[in-house]
Scaffold this active site. Sequence first.
Site: not given
Ligand SMILES: NC(=O)c1ccc[n+]([C@@H]2O[C@H](COP(=O)([O-])OP(=O)(O)OC[C@H]3O[C@@H](n4cnc5c(N)ncnc54)[C@H](OP(=O)(O)O)[C@@H]3O)[C@@H](O)[C@H]2O)c1
Length: 289
Positions: A61, A141, A154, A158
């Site tokens: 974490d 992002s 958010y 970022k």
């Molecule tokens: N998907 C999109 O459209 C999008 C667009 C722009 C940017 N992003 C960025 O991409 C990155 C990855 O997101 P994703 O889209 O793949 O979303 P996701 O599937 O929700 O994955 C997020 C990950 O972060 C972990 N996490 C949350 N809080 C944490 C903490 N305190 N310590 C360690 N791990 C933690 C979650 O773990 P748990 O399962 O344990 O909660 C999960 O593994 C993020 O930084 C997000 O802001 C995503």
Amino acid sequence: MTASTDPERRELIVVTGASTGMGAATARELARRGFHVLAGVRRQVDADALRAEGIEPHALDITVESDVTAIADRVARDPMHRPLRALINNAGIAVNAPVETLPLDEWRRQFEVNLFGHIAMTQALLPALLQSCGTVVNISSVGGRVALSTYGAYAGSKFALEAVSDAMRREVAEFGVKVVVVEPGGVKTEITERGIATADRLSAAMTADQLHRYGDLAEAVKAQARSFTAGGVTAERAATVIAKAATASRPRTRYTIGRDAAVLVRVARLASDRLLDRMLRLNLRPHYA
Ligand SMILES: NC(=O)c1ccc[n+]([C@@H]2O[C@H](COP(=O)([O-])OP(=O)(O)OC[C@H]3O[C@@H](n4cnc5c(N)ncnc54)[C@H](OP(=O)(O)O)[C@@H]3O)[C@@H](O)[C@H]2O)c1
């Protein structure tokens, strides 16, 4: 680069937030390319699902100091003395609500994960990265360049991550450490529905006056987020860009993921604030019920 079957896997890469989405896909992509990935997860069930050749799940974490120290120790005491090729700061959450309504502890939670957690990881792993002339990849992002309504926290986290990345890139370039920002647009992952669940919880805590002011906006933003994600790229596609950012010997300073991000980042750079306000309002209009 070593082949994926190479039993030695000569370099380490740390990926945070590897339980789902882009983090899981990136861990798998890098293992396929022959790296030994230390994949940060928070639950045993996620560790069990992820463990594979080249992927070593590690309890992490990023807001817990002892977890951050433990993974840095794991890297420093690698039994095979492998260098750390990259740290991929990917973990993230979306805490979306209008600025007026979002409680301060929720603002802090957003920044603890999306900003301070990444800084803690970077500080802890910098000694190893300095030794290996490695790369820090910060997953920002398109929200790190454009702040949509209700994305104040958010996007704030970022935008801050972008600024920290710029400062650090200029600080450590002369020591051979690279700092790269990745700016995804819509990617099909868990974050949208997780963010919507959080937004619903926050909307439920609004006063009647606040709901009157922002209720329709919050609903429209949710619908827009779902449509962004539905039209987005897969996590696997995103992972190829992240892997490139992490392993290129001369990476760009920024990579966008998806056409939506490439367009929006360019428009944001060229348009005036007022023009951008109008464009974003027009874009949101079809999502009102
Ligand atoms: N998907 C999109 O459209 C999008 C667009 C722009 C940017 N992003 C960025 O991409 C990155 C990855 O997101 P994703 O889209 O793949 O979303 P996701 O599937 O929700 O994955 C997020 C990950 O972060 C972990 N996490 C949350 N809080 C944490 C903490 N305190 N310590 C360690 N791990 C933690 C979650 O773990 P748990 O399962 O344990 O909660 C999960 O593994 C993020 O930084 C997000 O802001 C995503």
